[in-house]
Design a protein around this motif. Sequence first.
Motif, PDB file in Angstrom:
ATOM      1  N   GLY A  33      91.753  30.947  16.095  1.00  0.00           N
ATOM      2  CA  GLY A  33      92.632  32.000  15.577  1.00  0.00           C
ATOM      3  C   GLY A  33      92.375  33.303  16.326  1.00  0.00           C
ATOM      4  O   GLY A  33      92.345  34.379  15.736  1.00  0.00           O
ATOM      5  N   THR A  35      94.070  35.114  18.385  1.00  0.00           N
ATOM      6  CA  THR A  35      95.115  36.130  18.543  1.00  0.00           C
ATOM      7  C   THR A  35      95.399  36.901  17.252  1.00  0.00           C
ATOM      8  O   THR A  35      96.216  37.825  17.259  1.00  0.00           O
ATOM      9  CB  THR A  35      96.428  35.460  18.999  1.00  0.00           C
ATOM     10  N   GLY A  36      94.742  36.522  16.165  1.00  0.00           N
ATOM     11  CA  GLY A  36      95.021  37.171  14.878  1.00  0.00           C
ATOM     12  C   GLY A  36      94.212  38.450  14.702  1.00  0.00           C
ATOM     13  O   GLY A  36      93.497  38.900  15.612  1.00  0.00           O
ATOM     14  N   SER A  37      94.343  39.012  13.512  1.00  0.00           N
ATOM     15  CA  SER A  37      93.664  40.264  13.199  1.00  0.00           C
ATOM     16  C   SER A  37      92.135  40.098  13.288  1.00  0.00           C
ATOM     17  O   SER A  37      91.450  40.900  13.933  1.00  0.00           O
ATOM     18  CB  SER A  37      94.116  40.688  11.795  1.00  0.00           C
ATOM     19  N   ILE A  38      91.597  39.055  12.689  1.00  0.00           N
ATOM     20  CA  ILE A  38      90.146  38.825  12.745  1.00  0.00           C
ATOM     21  C   ILE A  38      89.733  38.405  14.153  1.00  0.00           C
ATOM     22  O   ILE A  38      88.713  38.856  14.686  1.00  0.00           O
ATOM     23  CB  ILE A  38      89.735  37.725  11.726  1.00  0.00           C
ATOM     24  N   GLN A  61      98.237  29.708  17.575  1.00  0.00           N
ATOM     25  CA  GLN A  61      99.278  28.769  17.161  1.00  0.00           C
ATOM     26  C   GLN A  61     100.479  28.831  18.098  1.00  0.00           C
ATOM     27  O   GLN A  61     100.891  27.832  18.649  1.00  0.00           O
ATOM     28  CB  GLN A  61      99.704  29.052  15.718  1.00  0.00           C
ATOM     29  N   SER A  62     101.035  30.031  18.295  1.00  0.00           N
ATOM     30  CA  SER A  62     102.249  30.107  19.111  1.00  0.00           C
ATOM     31  C   SER A  62     102.241  31.258  20.117  1.00  0.00           C
ATOM     32  O   SER A  62     103.066  31.294  21.020  1.00  0.00           O
ATOM     33  CB  SER A  62     103.471  30.238  18.192  1.00  0.00           C
ATOM     34  N   ASN A  63     101.322  32.167  19.977  1.00  0.00           N
ATOM     35  CA  ASN A  63     101.304  33.342  20.840  1.00  0.00           C
ATOM     36  C   ASN A  63     100.590  33.040  22.167  1.00  0.00           C
ATOM     37  O   ASN A  63      99.462  33.480  22.424  1.00  0.00           O
ATOM     38  CB  ASN A  63     100.623  34.500  20.095  1.00  0.00           C
ATOM     39  N   ALA A 127      95.902  25.430   7.414  1.00  0.00           N
ATOM     40  CA  ALA A 127      95.938  24.909   8.791  1.00  0.00           C
ATOM     41  C   ALA A 127      94.554  25.024   9.436  1.00  0.00           C
ATOM     42  O   ALA A 127      94.259  24.323  10.404  1.00  0.00           O
ATOM     43  CB  ALA A 127      96.961  25.699   9.611  1.00  0.00           C
ATOM     44  N   ALA A 145      85.897  33.193   8.310  1.00  0.00           N
ATOM     45  CA  ALA A 145      86.931  34.097   7.793  1.00  0.00           C
ATOM     46  C   ALA A 145      87.967  33.282   7.034  1.00  0.00           C
ATOM     47  O   ALA A 145      88.533  33.743   6.043  1.00  0.00           O
ATOM     48  CB  ALA A 145      87.602  34.863   8.927  1.00  0.00           C
ATOM     49  N   LYS A 147      89.101  31.685   4.493  1.00  0.00           N
ATOM     50  CA  LYS A 147      88.623  31.487   3.122  1.00  0.00           C
ATOM     51  C   LYS A 147      89.165  30.215   2.508  1.00  0.00           C
ATOM     52  O   LYS A 147      88.608  29.673   1.560  1.00  0.00           O
ATOM     53  CB  LYS A 147      88.956  32.705   2.261  1.00  0.00           C
ATOM     54  N   GLU A 148      90.279  29.706   3.082  1.00  0.00           N
ATOM     55  CA  GLU A 148      90.908  28.510   2.533  1.00  0.00           C
ATOM     56  C   GLU A 148      89.962  27.310   2.552  1.00  0.00           C
ATOM     57  O   GLU A 148      90.080  26.413   1.714  1.00  0.00           O
ATOM     58  CB  GLU A 148      92.193  28.196   3.298  1.00  0.00           C
ATOM     59  N   ASP A 172      84.501  37.420   5.228  1.00  0.00           N
ATOM     60  CA  ASP A 172      85.224  38.225   4.234  1.00  0.00           C
ATOM     61  C   ASP A 172      84.310  39.377   3.819  1.00  0.00           C
ATOM     62  O   ASP A 172      83.120  39.161   3.523  1.00  0.00           O
ATOM     63  CB  ASP A 172      85.559  37.342   3.019  1.00  0.00           C
ATOM     64  N   MET A 226      95.522  43.996   8.444  1.00  0.00           N
ATOM     65  CA  MET A 226      95.242  42.553   8.391  1.00  0.00           C
ATOM     66  C   MET A 226      96.504  41.771   8.733  1.00  0.00           C
ATOM     67  O   MET A 226      97.589  42.340   8.842  1.00  0.00           O
ATOM     68  CB  MET A 226      94.793  42.155   6.972  1.00  0.00           C
ATOM     69  N   GLY A 227      96.385  40.467   8.842  1.00  0.00           N
ATOM     70  CA  GLY A 227      97.544  39.608   9.063  1.00  0.00           C
ATOM     71  C   GLY A 227      98.487  39.668   7.854  1.00  0.00           C
ATOM     72  O   GLY A 227      98.101  40.105   6.757  1.00  0.00           O
ATOM     73  N   MET A 288      86.981  45.446   9.553  1.00  0.00           N
ATOM     74  CA  MET A 288      86.413  44.099   9.547  1.00  0.00           C
ATOM     75  C   MET A 288      85.376  43.884  10.646  1.00  0.00           C
ATOM     76  O   MET A 288      84.648  42.888  10.634  1.00  0.00           O
ATOM     77  CB  MET A 288      87.537  43.053   9.665  1.00  0.00           C
TER      78      MET A 288
HETATM   79  P1  NDP Z   1      96.500  36.507  11.323  1.00  0.00           P
HETATM   80  O1  NDP Z   1      97.801  36.045  10.792  1.00  0.00           O
HETATM   81  O2  NDP Z   1      96.399  37.876  11.868  1.00  0.00           O
HETATM   82  O3  NDP Z   1      96.026  35.494  12.486  1.00  0.00           O
HETATM   83  C1  NDP Z   1      95.993  34.120  12.276  1.00  0.00           C
HETATM   84  C2  NDP Z   1      95.487  33.378  13.494  1.00  0.00           C
HETATM   85  O4  NDP Z   1      95.617  31.976  13.227  1.00  0.00           O
HETATM   86  C3  NDP Z   1      96.299  33.644  14.756  1.00  0.00           C
HETATM   87  O5  NDP Z   1      95.478  33.450  15.883  1.00  0.00           O
HETATM   88  C4  NDP Z   1      97.379  32.557  14.695  1.00  0.00           C
HETATM   89  O6  NDP Z   1      97.929  32.246  15.972  1.00  0.00           O
HETATM   90  C5  NDP Z   1      96.556  31.386  14.165  1.00  0.00           C
HETATM   91  N1  NDP Z   1      97.375  30.434  13.427  1.00  0.00           N
HETATM   92  C6  NDP Z   1      98.404  30.699  12.594  1.00  0.00           C
HETATM   93  N2  NDP Z   1      98.917  29.549  12.097  1.00  0.00           N
HETATM   94  C7  NDP Z   1      98.200  28.552  12.650  1.00  0.00           C
HETATM   95  C8  NDP Z   1      98.281  27.128  12.583  1.00  0.00           C
HETATM   96  N3  NDP Z   1      99.202  26.515  11.820  1.00  0.00           N
HETATM   97  N4  NDP Z   1      97.397  26.393  13.295  1.00  0.00           N
HETATM   98  C9  NDP Z   1      96.476  27.014  14.076  1.00  0.00           C
HETATM   99  N5  NDP Z   1      96.342  28.349  14.199  1.00  0.00           N
HETATM  100  C10 NDP Z   1      97.205  29.105  13.493  1.00  0.00           C
HETATM  101  O7  NDP Z   1      95.432  36.254  10.176  1.00  0.00           O
HETATM  102  P2  NDP Z   1      94.123  37.110   9.833  1.00  0.00           P
HETATM  103  O8  NDP Z   1      93.328  37.328  11.070  1.00  0.00           O
HETATM  104  O9  NDP Z   1      94.509  38.257   8.994  1.00  0.00           O
HETATM  105  O10 NDP Z   1      93.354  36.113   8.869  1.00  0.00           O
HETATM  106  C11 NDP Z   1      92.671  34.974   9.350  1.00  0.00           C
HETATM  107  C12 NDP Z   1      91.839  34.387   8.217  1.00  0.00           C
HETATM  108  O11 NDP Z   1      90.834  35.335   7.877  1.00  0.00           O
HETATM  109  C13 NDP Z   1      92.632  34.119   6.924  1.00  0.00           C
HETATM  110  O12 NDP Z   1      92.125  32.988   6.308  1.00  0.00           O
HETATM  111  C14 NDP Z   1      92.361  35.359   6.080  1.00  0.00           C
HETATM  112  O13 NDP Z   1      92.447  35.093   4.706  1.00  0.00           O
HETATM  113  C15 NDP Z   1      90.929  35.658   6.494  1.00  0.00           C
HETATM  114  N6  NDP Z   1      90.542  37.045   6.329  1.00  0.00           N
HETATM  115  C16 NDP Z   1      91.212  38.023   7.010  1.00  0.00           C
HETATM  116  C17 NDP Z   1      90.866  39.347   6.860  1.00  0.00           C
HETATM  117  C18 NDP Z   1      91.535  40.423   7.649  1.00  0.00           C
HETATM  118  O14 NDP Z   1      91.119  41.577   7.575  1.00  0.00           O
HETATM  119  N7  NDP Z   1      92.572  40.126   8.419  1.00  0.00           N
HETATM  120  C19 NDP Z   1      89.802  39.754   5.921  1.00  0.00           C
HETATM  121  C20 NDP Z   1      89.125  38.639   5.318  1.00  0.00           C
HETATM  122  C21 NDP Z   1      89.499  37.336   5.495  1.00  0.00           C
HETATM  123  P3  NDP Z   1      99.285  32.994  16.472  1.00  0.00           P
HETATM  124  O15 NDP Z   1      98.894  34.419  16.733  1.00  0.00           O
HETATM  125  O16 NDP Z   1      99.682  32.276  17.709  1.00  0.00           O
HETATM  126  O17 NDP Z   1     100.272  32.861  15.341  1.00  0.00           O
END
Ligand code: NDP
Length: 412
Positions: A33, A35-38, A61-63, A127, A145, A147-148, A172, A226-227, A288
């Motif tokens: 993950g 490319t996401g916020s964490i 996932q798609s980015n 996922a 991170a 939590k699921e 978290d 956050m995401g 974070m």
């Molecule tokens: P984001 O939506 O910002 O990022 C999610 C990441 O997961 C991206 O890299 C995304 O890729 C990838 N992703 C999305 N869908 C899929 C999939 N079906 N299969 C594989 N990879 C996938 O989420 P956050 O960073 O906000 O959160 C991530 C986790 O951390 C969550 O479980 C959240 O509850 C937990 N968390 C987050 C906090 C925060 O401050 N953001 C705080 C505490 C916990 P792509 O970019 O390509 O879509």
Amino acid sequence: MAVTASVPNRLPDRATAAPRGDAARPMRLSVLGATGSIGTSTLDLVSRTPEKFEIVALTAQSNAKELAALARRHNARVAVIGDETRLGELREALAGTSIRTAAGPDALVEAALEPVDCTLAAIVGAAGLKPTFAAASQGARVALANKECLVSAGHVFTSAISRAGAELLPVDSEHSAAFQVMAGADPASIDKIVLTASGGPFRSWTRDAIAAATPEQALKHPNWSMGAKITIDSATLMNKGLELIEAFHLFPVGVDKLDCIVHPQSIIHCLVSYVDGSVLAQMASPDMRTPIAVALSWPDRMAAPTEKLDLARLATLTFEAPDENRFPALRVARAAMRRGDTAPAVLNAANEVAVKAFLDRRIKMFDIAALVEETLAAAERQGAICPAQSLDDILAVDDMARALSNEKLSGY
Ligand code: NDP
């Protein structure tokens, strides 16, 4: 997993934990993950002391564009994209490098199996279960991170961690805070673990105003960046419910000793009260990168470029009881935690469906909790709330709950 009798949690004790990676050998780190916020916060920390890390696998996932940029910047060995239709784009963006590429759900699991010292598990939603379980099976550190894994698969996941001899560290912020203030405590000495909640963007809104809230309004979190999914969960307070379930599995003190309180400034992240009346709390700016740094460097500390606390400037920290009338998702999540077995897995799956439907403007704010509650009741009637023994059991329940809530969604 390192666990000692003196630590009232399923997490490692300072006395037994060893830093992963050292001056002689950098920490081999995969970010699921990325490319996401964490994920990007983690890689931001890495980029400040690159000599201390060796990036193994990065996933998205798609980015594809951002994944390729991160893989190049951090000289990753492997870059994996979940969406197979984006593989061409990823390969093109990484042409001329030796970074291996792959795509698809199985490739995400294989990426998680690349040998590392630590996996930062930050895929959003259920996922993330399979790749994070795969990471756990390595027996190395899992900085969690996602939590699921604990919400949906609680005992199954902590058993998998134990079986593999892996080391689980929470990312978290509330659980990182609890972990930091509880290390070494006698379980019997703990009276309550209280997670704080910012209250989200609707903290002071009336019930009627919340009922009419739009996705844009719900996505405007007052303190945290956050995401989208977790930001909506913060607006409904479902996030706090999910976190109570997460805490239930990390810190086995029993449901009656777990609670939450609204603290709009998000400076204190968790308070642990002891039987003698002492309350220990962890404080930090809402960024974070602090809990991520704790999870990466424990039992040492690494510098994080976060805003240092200026308590004189902050001057006031306030607290309120959560209002389950305006935030019914918290009540629904607490009930699922008390019900146990696969109820939290159903809760999580139904909530993922509901949040997506809200973001797609198919339902309104209060429909989220209503849809989740209806799905839980239907699953109970069907006998689907039962003990789970394996990840496959959890994934089957997750599928069933999604089907049930999608079916009910058509009635909204
Ligand atoms: P984001 O939506 O910002 O990022 C999610 C990441 O997961 C991206 O890299 C995304 O890729 C990838 N992703 C999305 N869908 C899929 C999939 N079906 N299969 C594989 N990879 C996938 O989420 P956050 O960073 O906000 O959160 C991530 C986790 O951390 C969550 O479980 C959240 O509850 C937990 N968390 C987050 C906090 C925060 O401050 N953001 C705080 C505490 C916990 P792509 O970019 O390509 O879509």
